[in-house]
Design a protein around this motif. Sequence first.
Motif, PDB file in Angstrom:
ATOM      1  N   ASP A 155       0.831  -1.200   0.000  1.00  0.00           N
ATOM      2  CA  ASP A 155       0.000   0.000   0.000  1.00  0.00           C
ATOM      3  C   ASP A 155       0.869   1.254   0.000  1.00  0.00           C
ATOM      4  O   ASP A 155       2.098   1.185  -0.077  1.00  0.00           O
ATOM      5  CB  ASP A 155      -0.962  -0.009   1.186  1.00  0.00           C
ATOM      6  N   LEU A 156       0.216   2.418   0.101  1.00  0.00           N
ATOM      7  CA  LEU A 156       0.959   3.678   0.043  1.00  0.00           C
ATOM      8  C   LEU A 156       1.853   3.874   1.260  1.00  0.00           C
ATOM      9  O   LEU A 156       2.897   4.519   1.168  1.00  0.00           O
ATOM     10  CB  LEU A 156      -0.019   4.851  -0.098  1.00  0.00           C
ATOM     11  N   LYS A 157       1.465   3.309   2.399  1.00  0.00           N
ATOM     12  CA  LYS A 157       2.327   3.398   3.579  1.00  0.00           C
ATOM     13  C   LYS A 157       3.637   2.664   3.346  1.00  0.00           C
ATOM     14  O   LYS A 157       4.702   3.136   3.736  1.00  0.00           O
ATOM     15  CB  LYS A 157       1.597   2.836   4.802  1.00  0.00           C
ATOM     16  N   ASP A 158       3.549   1.505   2.695  1.00  0.00           N
ATOM     17  CA  ASP A 158       4.763   0.762   2.346  1.00  0.00           C
ATOM     18  C   ASP A 158       5.652   1.588   1.421  1.00  0.00           C
ATOM     19  O   ASP A 158       6.875   1.649   1.604  1.00  0.00           O
ATOM     20  CB  ASP A 158       4.408  -0.548   1.646  1.00  0.00           C
ATOM     21  N   ARG A 160       5.695   4.891   0.949  1.00  0.00           N
ATOM     22  CA  ARG A 160       6.253   6.070   1.634  1.00  0.00           C
ATOM     23  C   ARG A 160       7.412   5.676   2.543  1.00  0.00           C
ATOM     24  O   ARG A 160       8.423   6.384   2.633  1.00  0.00           O
ATOM     25  CB  ARG A 160       5.156   6.769   2.430  1.00  0.00           C
ATOM     26  N   ALA A 161       7.268   4.532   3.217  1.00  0.00           N
ATOM     27  CA  ALA A 161       8.357   4.060   4.078  1.00  0.00           C
ATOM     28  C   ALA A 161       9.583   3.700   3.239  1.00  0.00           C
ATOM     29  O   ALA A 161      10.729   3.968   3.644  1.00  0.00           O
ATOM     30  CB  ALA A 161       7.898   2.841   4.882  1.00  0.00           C
ATOM     31  N   GLN A 164      11.297   6.889   2.103  1.00  0.00           N
ATOM     32  CA  GLN A 164      12.057   7.448   3.228  1.00  0.00           C
ATOM     33  C   GLN A 164      13.347   6.661   3.465  1.00  0.00           C
ATOM     34  O   GLN A 164      14.421   7.237   3.664  1.00  0.00           O
ATOM     35  CB  GLN A 164      11.209   7.432   4.493  1.00  0.00           C
ATOM     36  N   GLN A 189       7.413  12.307  -1.943  1.00  0.00           N
ATOM     37  CA  GLN A 189       6.621  12.175  -0.720  1.00  0.00           C
ATOM     38  C   GLN A 189       5.421  13.117  -0.737  1.00  0.00           C
ATOM     39  O   GLN A 189       4.322  12.740  -0.329  1.00  0.00           O
ATOM     40  CB  GLN A 189       7.496  12.465   0.515  1.00  0.00           C
ATOM     41  N   LEU A 193       1.431  12.069  -0.654  1.00  0.00           N
ATOM     42  CA  LEU A 193       0.484  12.614   0.319  1.00  0.00           C
ATOM     43  C   LEU A 193      -0.777  13.126  -0.373  1.00  0.00           C
ATOM     44  O   LEU A 193      -1.894  12.942   0.116  1.00  0.00           O
ATOM     45  CB  LEU A 193       1.138  13.752   1.111  1.00  0.00           C
ATOM     46  N   GLU A 196      -2.835  10.173  -1.251  1.00  0.00           N
ATOM     47  CA  GLU A 196      -3.481   9.673  -0.032  1.00  0.00           C
ATOM     48  C   GLU A 196      -4.701  10.507   0.317  1.00  0.00           C
ATOM     49  O   GLU A 196      -5.755   9.976   0.689  1.00  0.00           O
ATOM     50  CB  GLU A 196      -2.492   9.678   1.136  1.00  0.00           C
ATOM     51  N   ASN A 201      -5.270   5.524  -0.355  1.00  0.00           N
ATOM     52  CA  ASN A 201      -4.981   4.483   0.638  1.00  0.00           C
ATOM     53  C   ASN A 201      -6.028   3.374   0.628  1.00  0.00           C
ATOM     54  O   ASN A 201      -5.764   2.254   1.073  1.00  0.00           O
ATOM     55  CB  ASN A 201      -4.885   5.105   2.037  1.00  0.00           C
TER      56      ASN A 201
END
Length: 316
Positions: A155-158, A160-161, A164, A189, A193, A196, A201
């Motif tokens: 997902d988008l959290k993956d 973004r991590a 980073q 990033q 966002l 998102e 998400n």
Amino acid sequence: MYLKDTHKIWLATGEKAVFLEPGMANRHGLIAGATGTGKTVTLKVIAESFSDMGVPVFLGDIKGDLTGMINPGKENKHIRRSIDNMGLDDFGYGYHSYPARFFDVYGEKGHPVRTTVTAMGPELLSRLLELTPVQDGVLRIIFRIADDEELLLSDLKDLRAMVQYVGDNAKEYKLTYGNISPQSIGAIQRALLKLEDEGGNVFFGEPDLDLSDWIDWDENGRGVMNILECQELFQHPLLYGTFLLWMLSEVYEMFPEAGDLEKPKLAFFFDEAHLLFDNASKTLLTKIEQVVKLIRSKGVGIYFITQNPKDIPEGI
């Protein structure tokens, strides 16, 4: 109305009857006209005819008036007048329900629609996020590192991590993959966002949808109608564009070259089609135009429904 004896779709009757040959149905089409002229009814009749022909169908339901296709129709004086004027009773016209499945990106009014970030890939994401060539290069590096290290980006959290992590370790990766600037990391990033905030998400994640499941028939050989709930989705243009581009790209990759067939393998209908293009970036429009032009050779027909033909980009 699909006429089984002649294997044609009866579209209209003027001085002469107008038919659509199944072998020409993957040439794409446009249903246009002012409000109240019958665009949605025309859409339904053609989609039902495809189903009767044994062609699975996808429909984007923006106004919420396509879900009733799962139930038999009911007669009223306006319908009876059209039946009598066109002599439809002579051809066995009747009211039938149609096999339908419902989908919803938000998972509220149908089966959830999901795909992983890894499956989307850097090329489509870069176009959707409107990245510059330099930022696009950095995003490709990020995906390549994830692939080399066997990391699934669900997902988008993956993602973004991962962005980073690559940014924090840019010096370590520079010699192997190339320069990774902090400015590009920051721009990616910020773009993620924005996606998102548009609801991305809910679209990215597991389990991902296998579009081959849309190619299905009922026990009578009629093509299944796959109806996507779009009343909320179309209010988020970036997410809507993300879904559209992913879906058409997946279908394009799924089918082999077919040329001209006796009938399409699959037909798409996009109501209120101007909503697909009004806020789309130039890069996104270019990609959509490319896929629309090429997908015909895969045996797929696309039909746009809108008030004004000028709502559709010239290239399409």
